[in-house]
Scaffold this active site. Structure first.
Site, short mmCIF file in Angstrom:
data_model
loop_
_atom_site.label_atom_id
_atom_site.label_comp_id
_atom_site.label_asym_id
_atom_site.label_seq_id
_atom_site.Cartn_x
_atom_site.Cartn_y
_atom_site.Cartn_z
N GLU A 1 25.77 37.33 -30.19
CA GLU A 1 26.02 37.40 -31.54
C GLU A 1 27.65 38.34 -32.65
OE1 GLU A 1 23.18 40.43 -31.59
OE2 GLU A 1 23.70 38.73 -30.59
N CYS B 1 24.05 39.55 -26.34
CA CYS B 1 22.62 38.09 -26.66
C CYS B 1 24.27 37.22 -27.32
CB CYS B 1 21.82 38.08 -28.00
SG CYS B 1 20.46 39.03 -26.47
N ASN C 1 28.49 41.67 -27.32
CA ASN C 1 27.26 42.17 -26.88
C ASN C 1 25.76 41.37 -26.54
OD1 ASN C 1 26.31 39.89 -29.15
ND2 ASN C 1 24.42 42.07 -29.26
#
Length: 608
Positions: free
Chosen positions: A296, A294, A292
């Protein structure tokens, strides 16, 4: 501190991002109405005779920002808007043809229009200059198409949709990897993208050995097999592919180029993709090449995940005193209830594309994590990065992880296991095999509802909503600073903010009281403390962690590069280091308004 929206920026964020309005008329009169709306919507997935009871329990968890569901849940659950409640998506494999590329572009636009942040792996596109035999055309390369995605994202944003967020990844052995590494040197290019290089274990070994590294691409069906051919596992293909070597470079030179770009303009980040796949609970049926926006949530093609974070500051009793303590039993109970709540999102949410719904419901991934870690440590009198703080963080995340897994086994008994569960293979997964014996025993007996359960997101916007608690696992940037957020009209607005723990301490002890030793900011911490904290938490995280190591502008380049090597040796799944620089500026400022945020690549960069 009793006012739930005590800071101006908190109220503004609620009003512009999360307050439900229909045809311009506010339906949520207060933040309590927003919590009530979300609680009822997610309780509707329970048996009708139990829905009211679960709604009351979910409301209690949301109250006072004890649990912060992902922004899409808070904004969309219980509304009439046809939007997704999932923050995280990875798009399907980009087929290496004009039709395939633009089909994925269309699907990306539809996903972002409904509020999803997306990841895309551009490794599948042939390199610049390669001839397509069937049409006689010369390929323009992945970077040229990334610019089209970037323009699309800006257009979607201009329609009033939430801020666009995209992650682009590329394999470290793609022939265009050098252009990908240098793409953000132009301060105006690809501003809606985060970039990460997929770094393999073989590449890291080549860096260590200072050996040559081949840049290659799979042979096309009609391509002659001239030149050097190597078999490699390639993104989007299950079996090894025969790949033509375009050229060879020194591995250390390519690594230094990557480090120099990150040093000069804060991107690309690094994903240790071999480790991601080895530690994937679904190693037996997935191969991951993207995350995704970012980082994580590593996901397979068409995968999705929803997020939620427990606000650790709400579990600290008697803060700033010798008797300060953390309610670990309360935290475990909250984690169990949060896991059930997030699982219900699968029944409450729309999906932009049918293949996303099918892929998501086949695994039912959750990303339950934490926010306010640094503030909670301060309130407990523990200096971030100290041995005591690491032990505390380890116990916090272990409690959350184990409570979530135990809840998921009970949900499997009650509602059924996730469809892609292959019991023996799942129990052999690296992460699952290290869980407590009682959890493994219950998985074998009942199955498990969710393939993955934990992640730590950046939580920038929702942490501001909750009174500016420290974001995710990050240390406090500064006690007072200017934060820049986008208003509903798209323009950046700057607000003076105070860190939550700092504001609470001043409220309790006055403006002139000296700050205790636990009050440390990111600038006061050695970078190794950041990585040590990430490594401790990673032990209990089955997805991944979004972490930005903030370093001073004056940090020496060699020391900067050593951080990435240290991250790899610590067993981390990825690493991003932010150094203030002329390209990106400094996102936050303690004394003056910050620059407008850099597309999706700001401290509030998560899907909000």
């Amino acid at each position: 501190m009793s006012d739930h929206l005590s800071q101006l920026i908190s109220r503004k964020i609620w009003e512009e991002k999360y307050r439900y309005r229909e045809r311009g008329e506010a339906r949520d009169a207060t933040i309590e109405d927003s919590w009530r709306r979300v609680a009822r919507a997610l309780a509707a997935a329970e048996k009708p005779e139990c829905a009211d009871e679960w709604a009351a329990r979910f409301y209690g968890l949301l109250q006072d920002f004890k649990f912060l569901p992902g922004g899409r849940i808070l904004a969309g659950a219980g509304t009439r808007h046809r939007v997704t409640l999932f923050n995280c998506f990875v798009m399907g494999r980009i087929e290496d043809s004009i039709a395939g590329i633009f089909e994925t572009l269309k699907e990306s636009a539809l996903t972002m229009q409904q509020g999803g942040g997306i990841g895309l792996d551009f490794s599948t596109l042939r390199p610049r200059g390669m001839v397509a035999q069937q049409v006689g055309a010369v390929a323009s390369g992945p970077l040229s198409f990334m610019h089209i995605w970037d323009s699309m994202c800006g257009t979607i944003l201009s329609t009033g949709a939430r801020r666009g967020a995209m992650m682009a990844t590329m394999s470290c052995d793609h022939p265009d990897i050098e252009a990908f590494i240098d793409a953000k040197r132009d301060p105006h290019a690809l501003r809606h993208f985060n970039l990460s290089v997929l770094v393999s274990d073989a590449f890291m070994a080549a860096v260590e050995e200072d050996s040559e590294w081949p840049l290659l691409f799979p042979l096309a069906q009609d391509e002659e097999t001239s030149g050097e051919i190597i078999e490699r596992h390639w993104p989007g293909s299950e079996a090894p592919q025969r790949c033509r070597v375009f050229r060879r470079v020194r591995a250390r030179e390519l690594w230094e180029r990557l480090m120099r770009a990150a040093y000069d303009c804060a991107e690309p980040g690094v994903i240790f993709i071999g480790r991601v796949n080895r530690h994937n609970n679904l190693w037996y049926c997935e191969h991951i090449n993207a995350t995704n926006p970012c980082g994580e949530i590593p996901l397979p093609p068409d995968g999705a995940c929803n997020l939620g974070s427990l606000n650790l500051t709400r579990f600290v009793h008697q803060p700033f005193t010798p008797m300060a303590s953390l309610d670990l039993d309360g935290l475990s109970d909250a984690a169990a209830l949060a896991a059930r709540m997030l699982d219900n999102v699968y029944e409450a949410s729309h999906f932009p594309l049918p293949q996303q719904a099918a892929a998501a419901r086949a695994t039912r991934r959750l990303g339950l994590g934490i926010t306010g870690l640094a503030d909670a440590l301060i309130m407990l009198g523990l200096r971030y990065g100290s041995p005591e703080s690491l032990r505390c963080a380890d116990e916090i995340m272990a409690r959350i992880c184990h409570a979530a897994y135990r809840t998921s086994t009970r949900l499997a008994q009650e509602k059924g296991a996730f469809p892609k569960l292959e019991l023996e293979n799942y129990l052999r997964a690296a992460f699952v095999s290290k869980l407590p014996a009682d959890i493994q025993r219950d998985i074998r007996k009942y199955g498990i509802r969710n393939s993955h359960l934990t992640a730590i997101a950046p939580t920038g916007t929702i942490s501001l909503l909750a009174g500016n608690v420290s974001s995710g696992l990050e240390p406090v940037y500064d006690w007072r600073c200017q934060r820049t957020v986008r208003a509903a009209d798209g323009n950046p607005v700057s607000y003076e903010t105070q860190d939550y723990a700092y504001a609470l301490f001043r409220a309790l002890h006055g403006e002139n009281a000296p700050l205790p030793p636990a009050f440390v900011t990111a600038a006061e911490l050695p970078p190794s403390d950041h990585l040590a904290m990430q490594a401790v938490l990673q032990n209990h995280v089955d997805n991944a962690i979004s972490k930005t190591v903030n370093v001073p502008e004056a940090l020496d380049f060699s020391a900067f590069g050593d951080l990435y090597l240290h991250a790899y040796r610590l067993g981390l799944k990825g690493c991003t280091v932010f150094r203030p620089n002329p390209v990106t500026g400094q996102v936050l400022s303690a004394s003056a308004p910050s620059r407008p945020e850099r597309g999706c690549c700001s401290l509030e960069r998560e899907a909000d």
